[in-house]
Scaffold this motif. Sequence first.
Motif, PDB file in Angstrom:
ATOM      1  N   VAL A  69     -13.681  17.473 -77.788  1.00  9.14           N
ATOM      2  CA  VAL A  69     -13.548  18.926 -77.865  1.00  9.14           C
ATOM      3  C   VAL A  69     -12.083  19.327 -78.032  1.00  9.14           C
ATOM      4  O   VAL A  69     -11.749  20.219 -78.817  1.00  9.14           O
ATOM      5  CB  VAL A  69     -14.143  19.598 -76.607  1.00  9.14           C
ATOM      6  N   LEU A  70     -11.194  18.649 -77.319  1.00 10.27           N
ATOM      7  CA  LEU A  70      -9.765  18.961 -77.430  1.00 10.27           C
ATOM      8  C   LEU A  70      -9.194  18.569 -78.790  1.00 10.27           C
ATOM      9  O   LEU A  70      -8.254  19.190 -79.281  1.00 10.27           O
ATOM     10  CB  LEU A  70      -8.988  18.253 -76.321  1.00 10.27           C
ATOM     11  N   GLU A  95       1.381  18.066 -69.203  1.00  9.13           N
ATOM     12  CA  GLU A  95       0.266  18.281 -70.132  1.00  9.13           C
ATOM     13  C   GLU A  95      -0.875  17.306 -69.847  1.00  9.13           C
ATOM     14  O   GLU A  95      -2.050  17.674 -69.939  1.00  9.13           O
ATOM     15  CB  GLU A  95       0.749  18.113 -71.576  1.00  9.13           C
ATOM     16  N   ILE A  96      -0.550  16.079 -69.491  1.00 14.63           N
ATOM     17  CA  ILE A  96      -1.581  15.099 -69.146  1.00 14.63           C
ATOM     18  C   ILE A  96      -2.347  15.552 -67.906  1.00 14.63           C
ATOM     19  O   ILE A  96      -3.571  15.399 -67.821  1.00 14.63           O
ATOM     20  CB  ILE A  96      -0.948  13.706 -68.918  1.00 14.63           C
ATOM     21  N   ALA A  97      -1.621  16.145 -66.946  1.00 15.88           N
ATOM     22  CA  ALA A  97      -2.264  16.667 -65.739  1.00 15.88           C
ATOM     23  C   ALA A  97      -3.247  17.785 -66.101  1.00 15.88           C
ATOM     24  O   ALA A  97      -4.332  17.887 -65.509  1.00 15.88           O
ATOM     25  CB  ALA A  97      -1.207  17.181 -64.769  1.00 15.88           C
ATOM     26  N   LYS A  98      -2.870  18.609 -67.068  1.00 17.42           N
ATOM     27  CA  LYS A  98      -3.758  19.688 -67.520  1.00 17.42           C
ATOM     28  C   LYS A  98      -5.024  19.112 -68.153  1.00 17.42           C
ATOM     29  O   LYS A  98      -6.130  19.627 -67.938  1.00 17.42           O
ATOM     30  CB  LYS A  98      -3.035  20.586 -68.529  1.00 17.42           C
ATOM     31  N   VAL A  99      -4.845  18.056 -68.947  1.00 23.58           N
ATOM     32  CA  VAL A  99      -6.007  17.429 -69.592  1.00 23.58           C
ATOM     33  C   VAL A  99      -6.975  16.889 -68.547  1.00 23.58           C
ATOM     34  O   VAL A  99      -8.197  17.038 -68.673  1.00 23.58           O
ATOM     35  CB  VAL A  99      -5.563  16.295 -70.545  1.00 23.58           C
ATOM     36  N   ASP A 128     -19.008  19.844 -81.920  1.00 26.29           N
ATOM     37  CA  ASP A 128     -18.286  20.515 -83.003  1.00 26.29           C
ATOM     38  C   ASP A 128     -18.319  22.029 -82.811  1.00 26.29           C
ATOM     39  O   ASP A 128     -17.324  22.723 -83.057  1.00 26.29           O
ATOM     40  CB  ASP A 128     -18.894  20.156 -84.360  1.00 26.29           C
ATOM     41  N   ALA A 129     -19.473  22.535 -82.360  1.00 26.13           N
ATOM     42  CA  ALA A 129     -19.607  23.971 -82.122  1.00 26.13           C
ATOM     43  C   ALA A 129     -18.675  24.420 -81.003  1.00 26.13           C
ATOM     44  O   ALA A 129     -18.011  25.453 -81.102  1.00 26.13           O
ATOM     45  CB  ALA A 129     -21.053  24.317 -81.774  1.00 26.13           C
ATOM     46  N   LYS A 130     -18.613  23.631 -79.933  1.00 24.30           N
ATOM     47  CA  LYS A 130     -17.735  23.973 -78.813  1.00 24.30           C
ATOM     48  C   LYS A 130     -16.271  23.839 -79.206  1.00 24.30           C
ATOM     49  O   LYS A 130     -15.434  24.658 -78.810  1.00 24.30           O
ATOM     50  CB  LYS A 130     -18.055  23.058 -77.618  1.00 24.30           C
ATOM     51  N   GLN A 131     -15.949  22.843 -80.014  1.00 21.37           N
ATOM     52  CA  GLN A 131     -14.574  22.664 -80.473  1.00 21.37           C
ATOM     53  C   GLN A 131     -14.141  23.854 -81.333  1.00 21.37           C
ATOM     54  O   GLN A 131     -13.029  24.371 -81.174  1.00 21.37           O
ATOM     55  CB  GLN A 131     -14.441  21.367 -81.269  1.00 21.37           C
ATOM     56  N   SER A 132     -15.026  24.291 -82.221  1.00 22.82           N
ATOM     57  CA  SER A 132     -14.715  25.447 -83.074  1.00 22.82           C
ATOM     58  C   SER A 132     -14.531  26.711 -82.240  1.00 22.82           C
ATOM     59  O   SER A 132     -13.653  27.539 -82.518  1.00 22.82           O
ATOM     60  CB  SER A 132     -15.837  25.667 -84.092  1.00 22.82           C
ATOM     61  N   GLU A 133     -15.357  26.849 -81.204  1.00 26.14           N
ATOM     62  CA  GLU A 133     -15.280  28.023 -80.336  1.00 26.14           C
ATOM     63  C   GLU A 133     -13.950  28.084 -79.582  1.00 26.14           C
ATOM     64  O   GLU A 133     -13.353  29.155 -79.430  1.00 26.14           O
ATOM     65  CB  GLU A 133     -16.438  27.989 -79.329  1.00 26.14           C
ATOM     66  N   ILE A 167      -8.757  29.776 -79.379  1.00 27.67           N
ATOM     67  CA  ILE A 167      -8.282  30.172 -78.049  1.00 27.67           C
ATOM     68  C   ILE A 167      -7.219  29.201 -77.557  1.00 27.67           C
ATOM     69  O   ILE A 167      -6.200  29.604 -76.992  1.00 27.67           O
ATOM     70  CB  ILE A 167      -9.461  30.217 -77.050  1.00 27.67           C
ATOM     71  N   LEU A 168      -7.481  27.915 -77.777  1.00 29.60           N
ATOM     72  CA  LEU A 168      -6.546  26.878 -77.345  1.00 29.60           C
ATOM     73  C   LEU A 168      -5.197  27.033 -78.043  1.00 29.60           C
ATOM     74  O   LEU A 168      -4.137  26.921 -77.411  1.00 29.60           O
ATOM     75  CB  LEU A 168      -7.143  25.503 -77.639  1.00 29.60           C
ATOM     76  N   ARG A 169      -5.232  27.301 -79.323  1.00 26.96           N
ATOM     77  CA  ARG A 169      -3.997  27.431 -80.105  1.00 26.96           C
ATOM     78  C   ARG A 169      -3.225  28.697 -79.729  1.00 26.96           C
ATOM     79  O   ARG A 169      -1.989  28.683 -79.659  1.00 26.96           O
ATOM     80  CB  ARG A 169      -4.333  27.463 -81.595  1.00 26.96           C
ATOM     81  N   LYS A 170      -3.958  29.769 -79.447  1.00 26.89           N
ATOM     82  CA  LYS A 170      -3.318  31.053 -79.160  1.00 26.89           C
ATOM     83  C   LYS A 170      -2.909  31.195 -77.699  1.00 26.89           C
ATOM     84  O   LYS A 170      -1.813  31.675 -77.391  1.00 26.89           O
ATOM     85  CB  LYS A 170      -4.274  32.188 -79.545  1.00 26.89           C
ATOM     86  N   GLU A 171      -3.806  30.775 -76.784  1.00 23.65           N
ATOM     87  CA  GLU A 171      -3.580  31.026 -75.363  1.00 23.65           C
ATOM     88  C   GLU A 171      -3.125  29.793 -74.576  1.00 23.65           C
ATOM     89  O   GLU A 171      -2.581  29.919 -73.487  1.00 23.65           O
ATOM     90  CB  GLU A 171      -4.864  31.573 -74.726  1.00 23.65           C
ATOM     91  N   GLY A 172      -3.405  28.590 -75.121  1.00 23.73           N
ATOM     92  CA  GLY A 172      -3.008  27.379 -74.426  1.00 23.73           C
ATOM     93  C   GLY A 172      -4.108  26.779 -73.578  1.00 23.73           C
ATOM     94  O   GLY A 172      -5.134  27.422 -73.303  1.00 23.73           O
ATOM     95  N   LEU A 173      -3.899  25.539 -73.151  1.00 20.97           N
ATOM     96  CA  LEU A 173      -4.924  24.799 -72.404  1.00 20.97           C
ATOM     97  C   LEU A 173      -5.177  25.400 -71.026  1.00 20.97           C
ATOM     98  O   LEU A 173      -6.313  25.395 -70.547  1.00 20.97           O
ATOM     99  CB  LEU A 173      -4.493  23.336 -72.269  1.00 20.97           C
ATOM    100  N   GLU A 174      -4.147  25.909 -70.398  1.00 21.94           N
ATOM    101  CA  GLU A 174      -4.308  26.505 -69.062  1.00 21.94           C
ATOM    102  C   GLU A 174      -5.325  27.646 -69.095  1.00 21.94           C
ATOM    103  O   GLU A 174      -6.172  27.777 -68.207  1.00 21.94           O
ATOM    104  CB  GLU A 174      -2.968  27.027 -68.548  1.00 21.94           C
TER     105      GLU A 174
END
Length: 221
Positions: free
Chosen positions: A80-81, A100-104, A187-192, A196-203
Motif C-alpha cells: 500500500v505504501l 521515518e522507519i518508526a512511522k512505517v 491497488d484500490a487502497k493504494q490509489s485512495e 493523501i500520503l503525498r500531500k499530508e504525509g505518513l503521520e
Amino acid sequence: MLKKVIVLLILSVVMLSSGFASAQVSLDNPYKAIKQVAGNTFERLAKDQTAITKNPNHLKKVVEDELLPYIDYKYAAYKVLGSYIQKIRSIKDKDEKKAEIAKVKRFIEVFKSYLVTTYAGVFTQYTDQIVEFDPAQKVEDKKIVMVGTRIVENGKPDIHIGFKMKKNKKGQWRAYDMVAEGISLLDAKQSELHGILRKEGLEYVITLLDKKSKLPIQAKG
C-alpha cells in the motif's frame, strides 16, 4: 460499485459451500489454506452468534483469532505504501531515516487494526451466498499464486475472486491481496491513500486509519 466489489472480496474469505467441516489450518498449500481458514471462521461466526448479537464489536475478536494469523498484513502494508518505502530507503540522514522507519512500523500496526475493523464490519452483511473454491494444486517452487474462487448467487452472474497468496521463508502461505474481476483491494487502497500520503504525509495517514480502525461495528440494518 467499487465498494460493493470490495465487500464481496472480503466476504468470500469466510463463506463456504454447504457441508464443509472446520479443520486445523495447514499453510503448506495455498488452496487448502484458504478453504480451511474459511471453514474455521464460518464455524466461529455460527458459534458466537449470541455474543455478536449482544455486542457487534465481538466480530473484531473473531477476525483477530480466525483470520488475522493467516493474512500477511505486513507485506500488504508495504504494498500500500508503494514508492514511499523507496523514498525512505534513499534518505541519507540517519536520524531522519530512523524517524521515518518508526512511522512505517506504526503504520503497519494501524493498518492491521484497520483491516480487522474492515473485515468485522463486512461480516455483518453476510446473507446466503455460496462460494466455490478452486481445487488444491501443486505449487512446486512458486512463491506467489492466485487462488481462484467463485461467488454463486441465484439469478446473478458468478463473480470470480482471486486471492493472492505469498509463501514466506518458512514455507507458509498467507493471503496478502484479493482481486475481483480485475480489481485489486490493495491497488484500490493504494490509489485512495496515494494523494493523501503525498500531500499530508505518513503521520496524517496513520492518524486517519487509526480513527477508522476504532470505529464501532454496527449491527446490520
